[in-house]
Design a protein around this motif. Structure first.
Motif, PDB file in Angstrom:
ATOM      1  N   SER A  88     -36.828 -82.153 -40.193  1.00  7.86           N
ATOM      2  CA  SER A  88     -37.493 -82.592 -41.423  1.00  7.86           C
ATOM      3  C   SER A  88     -37.450 -81.463 -42.438  1.00  7.86           C
ATOM      4  CB  SER A  88     -38.939 -82.993 -41.138  1.00  7.86           C
ATOM      5  OG  SER A  88     -39.647 -81.899 -40.627  1.00  7.86           O
ATOM      6  N   ALA A  89     -37.008 -81.794 -43.636  1.00 18.25           N
ATOM      7  CA  ALA A  89     -36.854 -80.763 -44.658  1.00 18.25           C
ATOM      8  C   ALA A  89     -37.435 -81.232 -45.977  1.00 18.25           C
ATOM      9  CB  ALA A  89     -35.385 -80.426 -44.831  1.00 18.25           C
ATOM     10  N   LEU A  90     -37.884 -80.257 -46.752  1.00 15.98           N
ATOM     11  CA  LEU A  90     -38.428 -80.531 -48.073  1.00 15.98           C
ATOM     12  C   LEU A  90     -37.628 -79.721 -49.075  1.00 15.98           C
ATOM     13  CD1 LEU A  90     -40.781 -81.523 -49.974  1.00 15.98           C
ATOM     14  CD2 LEU A  90     -41.977 -79.448 -49.347  1.00 15.98           C
ATOM     15  N   CYS A  91     -37.191 -80.374 -50.129  1.00 21.62           N
ATOM     16  CA  CYS A  91     -36.405 -79.689 -51.139  1.00 21.62           C
ATOM     17  C   CYS A  91     -37.177 -79.721 -52.438  1.00 21.62           C
ATOM     18  CB  CYS A  91     -35.058 -80.398 -51.276  1.00 21.62           C
ATOM     19  SG  CYS A  91     -33.896 -79.430 -52.205  1.00 21.62           S
ATOM     20  N   LEU A  92     -37.516 -78.536 -52.945  1.00 15.89           N
ATOM     21  CA  LEU A  92     -38.350 -78.460 -54.138  1.00 15.89           C
ATOM     22  C   LEU A  92     -37.506 -78.306 -55.384  1.00 15.89           C
ATOM     23  CD1 LEU A  92     -41.094 -75.959 -52.980  1.00 15.89           C
ATOM     24  CD2 LEU A  92     -41.181 -78.419 -52.944  1.00 15.89           C
ATOM     25  N   GLY A  93     -38.041 -78.791 -56.455  1.00 13.57           N
ATOM     26  CA  GLY A  93     -37.538 -78.732 -57.831  1.00 13.57           C
ATOM     27  C   GLY A  93     -36.341 -77.851 -58.131  1.00 13.57           C
ATOM     28  N   GLY A  94     -36.138 -77.593 -59.372  1.00  2.00           N
ATOM     29  CA  GLY A  94     -34.986 -76.812 -59.756  1.00  2.00           C
ATOM     30  C   GLY A  94     -33.722 -77.594 -59.498  1.00  2.00           C
ATOM     31  N   SER A  95     -32.799 -76.990 -58.795  1.00  2.37           N
ATOM     32  CA  SER A  95     -31.499 -77.622 -58.617  1.00  2.37           C
ATOM     33  C   SER A  95     -31.400 -78.358 -57.292  1.00  2.37           C
ATOM     34  CB  SER A  95     -30.418 -76.568 -58.712  1.00  2.37           C
ATOM     35  OG  SER A  95     -30.687 -75.722 -59.781  1.00  2.37           O
ATOM     36  N   ALA A  96     -32.384 -79.176 -57.012  1.00  5.33           N
ATOM     37  CA  ALA A  96     -32.385 -79.891 -55.736  1.00  5.33           C
ATOM     38  C   ALA A  96     -31.219 -80.868 -55.641  1.00  5.33           C
ATOM     39  CB  ALA A  96     -33.707 -80.619 -55.548  1.00  5.33           C
ATOM     40  N   GLY A  97     -30.777 -81.371 -56.777  1.00 10.35           N
ATOM     41  CA  GLY A  97     -29.651 -82.294 -56.775  1.00 10.35           C
ATOM     42  C   GLY A  97     -28.402 -81.653 -56.203  1.00 10.35           C
ATOM     43  N   ALA A  98     -28.158 -80.396 -56.606  1.00 10.38           N
ATOM     44  CA  ALA A  98     -26.993 -79.671 -56.098  1.00 10.38           C
ATOM     45  C   ALA A  98     -27.151 -79.378 -54.612  1.00 10.38           C
ATOM     46  CB  ALA A  98     -26.814 -78.371 -56.866  1.00 10.38           C
ATOM     47  N   VAL A  99     -28.379 -79.075 -54.195  1.00  7.21           N
ATOM     48  CA  VAL A  99     -28.633 -78.800 -52.776  1.00  7.21           C
ATOM     49  C   VAL A  99     -28.273 -80.024 -51.947  1.00  7.21           C
ATOM     50  CG1 VAL A  99     -30.450 -78.360 -51.083  1.00  7.21           C
ATOM     51  CG2 VAL A  99     -30.415 -77.077 -53.221  1.00  7.21           C
ATOM     52  N   ARG A 100     -28.701 -81.184 -52.445  1.00  6.66           N
ATOM     53  CA  ARG A 100     -28.451 -82.423 -51.701  1.00  6.66           C
ATOM     54  C   ARG A 100     -26.952 -82.703 -51.632  1.00  6.66           C
ATOM     55  NH1 ARG A 100     -29.854 -88.159 -54.395  1.00  6.66           N
ATOM     56  NH2 ARG A 100     -29.314 -89.511 -52.666  1.00  6.66           N
ATOM     57  N   ARG A 101     -26.273 -82.476 -52.750  1.00 10.82           N
ATOM     58  CA  ARG A 101     -24.848 -82.789 -52.821  1.00 10.82           C
ATOM     59  C   ARG A 101     -24.037 -81.879 -51.891  1.00 10.82           C
ATOM     60  NH1 ARG A 101     -22.300 -80.786 -56.984  1.00 10.82           N
ATOM     61  NH2 ARG A 101     -24.170 -80.788 -58.223  1.00 10.82           N
ATOM     62  N   LEU A 102     -24.484 -80.598 -51.807  1.00 11.28           N
ATOM     63  CA  LEU A 102     -23.693 -79.630 -51.055  1.00 11.28           C
ATOM     64  C   LEU A 102     -24.155 -79.460 -49.614  1.00 11.28           C
ATOM     65  CD1 LEU A 102     -23.527 -77.003 -53.912  1.00 11.28           C
ATOM     66  CD2 LEU A 102     -21.669 -78.450 -53.160  1.00 11.28           C
ATOM     67  N   LEU A 103     -25.161 -80.222 -49.230  1.00 10.89           N
ATOM     68  CA  LEU A 103     -25.743 -80.039 -47.897  1.00 10.89           C
ATOM     69  C   LEU A 103     -24.717 -80.291 -46.793  1.00 10.89           C
ATOM     70  CD1 LEU A 103     -28.505 -79.272 -46.797  1.00 10.89           C
ATOM     71  CD2 LEU A 103     -29.049 -81.678 -46.631  1.00 10.89           C
ATOM     72  N   ARG A 104     -23.985 -81.379 -46.896  1.00  5.91           N
ATOM     73  CA  ARG A 104     -22.900 -81.726 -45.966  1.00  5.91           C
ATOM     74  C   ARG A 104     -23.283 -81.546 -44.499  1.00  5.91           C
ATOM     75  NH1 ARG A 104     -19.352 -79.111 -50.037  1.00  5.91           N
ATOM     76  NH2 ARG A 104     -19.595 -77.222 -48.850  1.00  5.91           N
ATOM     77  N   GLY A 105     -24.426 -82.082 -44.150  1.00  2.00           N
ATOM     78  CA  GLY A 105     -24.818 -82.090 -42.744  1.00  2.00           C
ATOM     79  C   GLY A 105     -25.271 -80.768 -42.170  1.00  2.00           C
ATOM     80  N   ARG A 106     -25.387 -79.752 -43.015  1.00  2.00           N
ATOM     81  CA  ARG A 106     -25.811 -78.459 -42.486  1.00  2.00           C
ATOM     82  C   ARG A 106     -27.283 -78.478 -42.115  1.00  2.00           C
ATOM     83  NH1 ARG A 106     -22.856 -74.368 -46.622  1.00  2.00           N
ATOM     84  NH2 ARG A 106     -22.933 -76.199 -47.946  1.00  2.00           N
ATOM     85  N   GLY A 107     -27.646 -77.664 -41.145  1.00  2.00           N
ATOM     86  CA  GLY A 107     -29.044 -77.515 -40.765  1.00  2.00           C
ATOM     87  C   GLY A 107     -29.586 -78.661 -39.931  1.00  2.00           C
ATOM     88  N   GLY A 108     -28.749 -79.635 -39.625  1.00  2.00           N
ATOM     89  CA  GLY A 108     -29.190 -80.761 -38.786  1.00  2.00           C
ATOM     90  C   GLY A 108     -30.374 -81.508 -39.375  1.00  2.00           C
ATOM     91  N   ILE A 109     -30.384 -81.672 -40.705  1.00  2.00           N
ATOM     92  CA  ILE A 109     -31.515 -82.330 -41.364  1.00  2.00           C
ATOM     93  C   ILE A 109     -31.414 -83.841 -41.169  1.00  2.00           C
ATOM     94  CG2 ILE A 109     -32.572 -82.808 -43.598  1.00  2.00           C
ATOM     95  CD1 ILE A 109     -31.588 -79.975 -44.417  1.00  2.00           C
ATOM     96  N   GLU A 110     -32.527 -84.429 -40.682  1.00  2.00           N
ATOM     97  CA  GLU A 110     -32.551 -85.872 -40.478  1.00  2.00           C
ATOM     98  C   GLU A 110     -33.326 -86.585 -41.566  1.00  2.00           C
ATOM     99  OE1 GLU A 110     -34.098 -86.337 -36.549  1.00  2.00           O
ATOM    100  OE2 GLU A 110     -32.457 -85.157 -35.703  1.00  2.00           O
ATOM    101  N   ARG A 111     -34.335 -85.876 -42.095  1.00  2.00           N
ATOM    102  CA  ARG A 111     -35.166 -86.507 -43.121  1.00  2.00           C
ATOM    103  C   ARG A 111     -35.391 -85.481 -44.229  1.00  2.00           C
ATOM    104  NH1 ARG A 111     -40.512 -86.759 -43.108  1.00  2.00           N
ATOM    105  NH2 ARG A 111     -40.564 -85.992 -40.998  1.00  2.00           N
ATOM    106  N   LEU A 112     -35.006 -85.835 -45.435  1.00  2.00           N
ATOM    107  CA  LEU A 112     -35.106 -84.899 -46.549  1.00  2.00           C
ATOM    108  C   LEU A 112     -36.029 -85.486 -47.613  1.00  2.00           C
ATOM    109  CD1 LEU A 112     -34.046 -82.257 -47.881  1.00  2.00           C
ATOM    110  CD2 LEU A 112     -32.233 -83.619 -48.881  1.00  2.00           C
TER     111      LEU A 112
END
Lengths: 343, 86
Positions: A88-112
């Motif tokens: 479970s991960a939380l992505c805070l403000g700023g450039s969260a859109g880029a974080v989501r786009r570039l995540l590509r399955g890293r960190g084994g995140i199931e719920r963002l």
């Protein structure tokens, strides 16, 4: 978009118009002119204005932004260094859109969970799909980093990409992040550092001195690199790690730079800002920027210093320094045993 | 999952998913939130504030919250305590 934001815009326009009537020295446009809130804490940034900036950035931002993508990529790269998975991960403000786009399955995140102050920004994120099918389960919340609405010990990972430098109480926001993390949860943040836009800072000051005979704060105070480690320790994170990266972006002119700052939602939101920017001061700033820092090919460089912070919530499995005075062997004995002999 | 879908249907997309509702708390008091079906908002009984859910996205910025009237709070839950209110 909505009637409320239209009203806010009208209010802003009105305020700008009034700005001309106000005496020159009246720099503050808000009720918190003394810089203190109800609780007596210092207020540096106008969070309501920042929220409107981010509303604007929601439609002004480009599809991909080289600088933001580089920062997000660098930040997410750290996830590859961890053997742990973060369901479970939380992505805070700023450039969260880029974080989501570039995540590509890293960190084994199931719920963002993605959170931002601006409802328009969050809506934009929700409407955009990342195209690939491997995206985790997404949730969206409108919330303020200064008042984190997340349950205690509920997240494995909190990422904040270029957002926390606009909080009035950065240690407080980081403490709230730590509390929201589970034990052994990871906090990853990128904030802009004090060297950021030093060229623009100088050009603004020189132009204002020249045209207006005085200066007003045009740029926000930013954290210095040496503060970042202290911030992490003060917020109670264990195994703190700080590193710094400097990016130089080239623009055709200073106006293009300001346009980019608007698209990122990084424009001035100080309480003590001067609401009036005279046209000739702005043009003088651009000219001074060009003449002081311009390159041979006519472009201008802008420095962005990014401070990356890594911290973990305490957990018994983590390595720890021993208590002071708990050593049983003196250092001189160790040196006698293992140290290089002089002869 | 089916329950969530049903909820979504009846409230015209105003309700929020279970997984998200479980981790959200009141930003002021850090106490659990209650989903009020009548108004379609998240209510913090501890702080006496209701937060709107707009288009399925809960808005938990303190400034977006509305102070609940004492009457309303009492009628909804007797044991509510009002420790902080803006």
């Amino acid at each position: 978009m909505s009637s409320s934001s239209a009203a806010a815009r009208r209010l802003l326009l009105l305020r700008h118009r009034h700005g001309h009537l106000l005496p020159k020295r009246h720099f503050s446009s808000s009720s918190a002119a003394d810089g203190l809130d109800d609780g007596g804490r210092v207020k540096i940034f106008d969070r309501d204005l920042k929220r409107r900036h981010r509303d604007r950035a929601a439609w002004a931002m480009r599809e991909t932004d080289g600088l933001v993508d580089a920062v997000a990529e660098n930040l997410l790269d750290r996830l590859e260094d961890c053997r742990k998975a973060f369901p479970s991960a939380l992505c805070l403000g700023g450039s969260a859109g880029a974080v989501r786009r570039l995540l590509r399955g890293r960190g084994g995140i199931e719920r963002l969970i993605m959170m931002d102050m601006s409802a328009d920004m969050v809506k934009k994120w929700r409407e955009s799909e990342n195209g690939t099918g491997d995206e985790p389960e997404m949730h969206f919340v409108v919330g303020d980093e200064e008042f984190l609405p997340i349950k205690e010990s509920s997240q494995d990972l909190i990422i904040s990409c270029l957002g926390l430098h606009w909080t009035n109480d950065l240690p407080g926001a980081m403490i709230q992040c730590r509390l929201a993390l589970q034990p052994d949860g990871l906090f990853l943040a990128a904030i802009l550092g004090g060297e950021t836009l030093k060229e623009l800072r100088i050009a603004c000051t020189v132009a204002q001195m020249e045209r207006e005979g005085g200066i007003s704060p045009r740029m926000s105070p930013l954290a210095q690199v040496r503060d970042a480690g202290n911030l992490l320790t003060r917020a109670g994170f264990t195994l703190p790690g700080v590193d710094v990266d400097q990016y130089t972006v080239k623009y055709n002119n200073a106006l293009e730079l300001v346009e980019h700052l608007r698209a990122m939602g990084e424009t001035n939101a100080l309480f003590q800002r001067n609401p009036v920017l005279k046209r000739d001061t702005a043009l003088a700033t651009a000219a001074i920027y060009q003449s002081m820092f311009g390159l041979e090919d006519g472009s201008i460089p802008a420095t962005f210093q990014v401070i990356y912070m890594t911290g973990w919530r305490e957990h018994p499995s983590q390595q720890k320094a021993k208590r002071r005075g708990s050593a049983t062997i003196s250092f001189s004995d160790i040196q006698k045993q293992f140290g290089p002999s002089e002869n | 999952m089916r329950r969530t879908a049903a909820l979504l249907w009846t409230h015209g997309g105003r309700s929020i998913p279970r997984a998200l509702a479980d981790v959200l708390v009141c930003p002021l008091s850090k106490q659990p939130l209650r989903y009020c079906e009548a108004t379609g908002s998240l209510v913090s009984d501890a702080a006496g504030v209701s937060f709107p859910v707009l288009d399925g996205i809960p808005s938990l910025v303190p400034k977006d919250g509305k102070l609940l009237d004492d009457q309303e709070v009492k009628s909804e839950q007797e044991s509510s305590t009002r420790d902080s209110s803006g």
